[in-house]
Design an enzyme around this catalytic site. Structure first.
Site, PDB file in Angstrom:
ATOM      1  N   HIS A 115       0.810  -1.225   0.000  1.00 33.06           N
ATOM      2  CA  HIS A 115       0.000   0.000   0.000  1.00 33.06           C
ATOM      3  C   HIS A 115       0.842   1.273   0.000  1.00 33.06           C
ATOM      4  O   HIS A 115       0.345   2.339   0.363  1.00 33.06           O
ATOM      5  CB  HIS A 115      -0.993  -0.027   1.172  1.00 33.06           C
ATOM      6  CG  HIS A 115      -2.021  -1.127   1.041  1.00 33.06           C
ATOM      7  ND1 HIS A 115      -2.781  -1.587   2.074  1.00 33.06           N
ATOM      8  CD2 HIS A 115      -2.392  -1.850  -0.044  1.00 33.06           C
ATOM      9  CE1 HIS A 115      -3.590  -2.561   1.645  1.00 33.06           C
ATOM     10  NE2 HIS A 115      -3.361  -2.742   0.368  1.00 33.06           N
ATOM     11  N   CYS A 126       4.171  15.579 -12.903  1.00 32.88           N
ATOM     12  CA  CYS A 126       5.312  14.964 -13.616  1.00 32.88           C
ATOM     13  C   CYS A 126       5.549  13.515 -13.181  1.00 32.88           C
ATOM     14  O   CYS A 126       6.346  12.818 -13.800  1.00 32.88           O
ATOM     15  CB  CYS A 126       6.576  15.800 -13.434  1.00 32.88           C
ATOM     16  SG  CYS A 126       7.304  15.695 -11.783  1.00 32.88           S
ATOM     17  N   CYS A 146       8.493  21.016 -10.141  1.00 33.98           N
ATOM     18  CA  CYS A 146       7.892  21.356 -11.443  1.00 33.98           C
ATOM     19  C   CYS A 146       6.651  22.233 -11.272  1.00 33.98           C
ATOM     20  O   CYS A 146       6.055  22.668 -12.254  1.00 33.98           O
ATOM     21  CB  CYS A 146       7.549  20.086 -12.222  1.00 33.98           C
ATOM     22  SG  CYS A 146       5.985  19.317 -11.721  1.00 33.98           S
ATOM     23  N   THR A 184      -3.434  -8.500  10.758  1.00 28.18           N
ATOM     24  CA  THR A 184      -4.286  -7.968   9.681  1.00 28.18           C
ATOM     25  C   THR A 184      -5.667  -8.591   9.781  1.00 28.18           C
ATOM     26  O   THR A 184      -5.798  -9.781  10.068  1.00 28.18           O
ATOM     27  CB  THR A 184      -3.683  -8.223   8.272  1.00 28.18           C
ATOM     28  OG1 THR A 184      -4.623  -7.754   7.297  1.00 28.18           O
ATOM     29  CG2 THR A 184      -3.346  -9.677   8.014  1.00 28.18           C
ATOM     30  N   GLU A 211      -7.740 -10.966  17.377  1.00 30.71           N
ATOM     31  CA  GLU A 211      -9.098 -11.480  17.143  1.00 30.71           C
ATOM     32  C   GLU A 211      -9.083 -12.517  16.030  1.00 30.71           C
ATOM     33  O   GLU A 211      -8.114 -12.619  15.294  1.00 30.71           O
ATOM     34  CB  GLU A 211     -10.018 -10.327  16.710  1.00 30.71           C
ATOM     35  CG  GLU A 211     -10.263  -9.321  17.805  1.00 30.71           C
ATOM     36  CD  GLU A 211     -10.864  -8.022  17.280  1.00 30.71           C
ATOM     37  OE1 GLU A 211     -11.305  -7.998  16.112  1.00 30.71           O
ATOM     38  OE2 GLU A 211     -10.847  -7.046  18.038  1.00 30.71           O
ATOM     39  N   ALA A 227       0.844  -9.166  18.895  1.00 33.46           N
ATOM     40  CA  ALA A 227       1.986  -9.525  18.055  1.00 33.46           C
ATOM     41  C   ALA A 227       3.305  -9.353  18.813  1.00 33.46           C
ATOM     42  O   ALA A 227       4.211 -10.166  18.684  1.00 33.46           O
ATOM     43  CB  ALA A 227       1.992  -8.669  16.790  1.00 33.46           C
TER      44      ALA A 227
HETATM   45  P1  OAD Z   1      -7.192  -3.530  10.188  1.00 29.54           P
HETATM   46  O1  OAD Z   1      -7.376  -2.341  11.055  1.00 29.54           O
HETATM   47  O2  OAD Z   1      -8.277  -3.890   9.259  1.00 29.54           O
HETATM   48  O3  OAD Z   1      -6.933  -4.799  11.098  1.00 29.54           O
HETATM   49  C1  OAD Z   1      -6.026  -4.787  12.165  1.00 29.54           C
HETATM   50  C2  OAD Z   1      -5.950  -6.188  12.742  1.00 29.54           C
HETATM   51  O4  OAD Z   1      -4.976  -6.206  13.743  1.00 29.54           O
HETATM   52  C3  OAD Z   1      -7.262  -6.656  13.399  1.00 29.54           C
HETATM   53  O5  OAD Z   1      -7.567  -7.957  12.908  1.00 29.54           O
HETATM   54  C4  OAD Z   1      -6.930  -6.691  14.904  1.00 29.54           C
HETATM   55  O6  OAD Z   1      -7.584  -7.749  15.573  1.00 29.54           O
HETATM   56  C5  OAD Z   1      -5.434  -6.913  14.869  1.00 29.54           C
HETATM   57  N1  OAD Z   1      -4.687  -6.388  16.033  1.00 29.54           N
HETATM   58  C6  OAD Z   1      -4.863  -5.234  16.704  1.00 29.54           C
HETATM   59  N2  OAD Z   1      -3.920  -5.066  17.630  1.00 29.54           N
HETATM   60  C7  OAD Z   1      -3.101  -6.142  17.546  1.00 29.54           C
HETATM   61  C8  OAD Z   1      -1.927  -6.556  18.228  1.00 29.54           C
HETATM   62  N3  OAD Z   1      -1.371  -5.823  19.198  1.00 29.54           N
HETATM   63  N4  OAD Z   1      -1.359  -7.730  17.863  1.00 29.54           N
HETATM   64  C9  OAD Z   1      -1.900  -8.489  16.869  1.00 29.54           C
HETATM   65  N5  OAD Z   1      -3.001  -8.150  16.202  1.00 29.54           N
HETATM   66  C10 OAD Z   1      -3.598  -7.002  16.517  1.00 29.54           C
HETATM   67  O7  OAD Z   1      -5.790  -3.326   9.442  1.00 29.54           O
HETATM   68  P2  OAD Z   1      -5.260  -4.009   8.106  1.00 29.54           P
HETATM   69  O8  OAD Z   1      -5.638  -5.438   8.049  1.00 29.54           O
HETATM   70  O9  OAD Z   1      -3.834  -3.659   8.006  1.00 29.54           O
HETATM   71  O10 OAD Z   1      -5.468   0.183   3.406  1.00 29.54           O
HETATM   72  O11 OAD Z   1      -6.069  -3.215   7.012  1.00 29.54           O
HETATM   73  C11 OAD Z   1      -5.790  -3.429   5.680  1.00 29.54           C
HETATM   74  C12 OAD Z   1      -5.863  -2.148   4.913  1.00 29.54           C
HETATM   75  O12 OAD Z   1      -7.113  -1.493   5.148  1.00 29.54           O
HETATM   76  C13 OAD Z   1      -4.850  -1.082   5.295  1.00 29.54           C
HETATM   77  O13 OAD Z   1      -3.606  -1.266   4.676  1.00 29.54           O
HETATM   78  C14 OAD Z   1      -5.496   0.171   4.839  1.00 29.54           C
HETATM   79  C15 OAD Z   1      -6.864  -0.092   5.396  1.00 29.54           C
HETATM   80  O14 OAD Z   1      -7.892   0.636   4.879  1.00 29.54           O
HETATM   81  C16 OAD Z   1      -5.488   1.322   2.718  1.00 29.54           C
HETATM   82  O15 OAD Z   1      -5.501   2.409   3.253  1.00 29.54           O
HETATM   83  C17 OAD Z   1      -5.498   1.136   1.242  1.00 29.54           C
END
Ligand code: OAD
Length: 236
Positions: A115, A126, A146, A184, A211, A227
């Site tokens: 991302h 540009c 530019c 994630t 979760e 994590a």
């Molecule tokens: P999310 O916010 O969707 O998910 C975060 C995940 O991390 C959840 O499943 C939580 O349960 C978990 N979590 C939270 N704290 C944690 C910890 N301390 N240890 C382990 N797990 C933990 O984030 P992403 O999956 O990264 O994209 O979201 C994907 C994309 O959606 C992002 O890159 C962004 C967003 O919109 C763009 O902006 C294009």
């Protein structure tokens, strides 16, 4: 945990997929769930090309404030454990959805940023891209030499992923013996598609998340927890 640790130890080709959860313990908000950015803000207003076209200053104010907050945080034990793992593997690819740069700051080298990177800017006129680390930025929206307007070097909703980055992520995933999925929600595609891709290619898939995710029940191992606590146990 013991079995998963062994799989990781014995594998020579490892891919890790990370999301916002790995940076949560550094104090970086996630997107979904409690305290998530998308609970507070609408993605349509801030993270789409249309939003930037309508109101570049508003979009930049949000990115500028996130950059300023990120400048004050440090990588955590989870980031560091992954950097350690990389030094022991013949083939190692860290695929991240995060734009915060914390993996590199922890010492990870082979990082594929699906991302983009919040510390880069790209000219809409540009097309030139460069690093920009000042926080806060002196002028919003910032300008290119530019004269064109600069945008954050991130991928917005509705935009394709950088082609070469995605191809390399797919290739590494198909060849991986182990895929480790960390922090994630595995709901945003194509990134989340790497999980079934690895499963279909016969890799062991291990998940670390606070979760359950849509994939948890079908994986070889899925651990509930932070994590920053789980990864140092998996990678000793
Ligand atoms: P999310 O916010 O969707 O998910 C975060 C995940 O991390 C959840 O499943 C939580 O349960 C978990 N979590 C939270 N704290 C944690 C910890 N301390 N240890 C382990 N797990 C933990 O984030 P992403 O999956 O990264 O994209 O979201 C994907 C994309 O959606 C992002 O890159 C962004 C967003 O919109 C763009 O902006 C294009």
């Amino acid at each position: 945990m013991k079995q998963a640790r062994e799989w990781l130890e014995c594998a020579s080709a490892v891919v890790v997929l990370t999301g916002a959860g790995i940076s949560a313990e550094s104090g970086v908000p996630t997107f979904r769930g409690q305290g998530g950015l998308w609970k507070q803000f609408r993605a349509e207003d801030l993270a789409t090309p249309e939003a930037f076209g309508r109101n570049p200053r508003l979009v930049w104010e949000w990115y500028d404030s996130r950059r300023t907050a990120l400048a004050a945080v440090e990588p955590n034990a989870g980031h560091r454990a992954l950097a350690r793992l990389e030094t022991r593997k013949a083939r190692f690819t860290l695929v991240t959805q995060n734009v915060d740069g914390l993996h590199e700051r922890a010492g990870s080298r082979n990082v594929l940023k699906l991302h983009g990177d919040i510390w880069t800017v790209r000219c809409v006129k540009c097309g030139r891209e460069r690093r920009e680390e000042r926080t806060p930025l002196p002028e919003l929206p910032p300008r290119c030499d530019c004269g064109g307007m600069l945008r954050p070097g991130v991928v917005w909703f509705g935009e394709p992923l950088p082609g070469d980055v995605w191809e390399r992520a797919e290739e590494a995933t198909r060849e991986a013996e182990v895929l480790l999925v960390v922090g994630t929600s595995a709901t945003v595609y194509p990134a989340a598609g790497l999980v079934p891709m690895a499963m279909n290619a016969g890799a062991r898939v291990i998940e670390c998340n606070m979760e359950e995710t849509p994939f948890s029940s079908g994986l070889d191992r899925s651990f509930r927890g932070r994590a920053g606590e789980l990864l140092p146990q998996l990678i000793v």
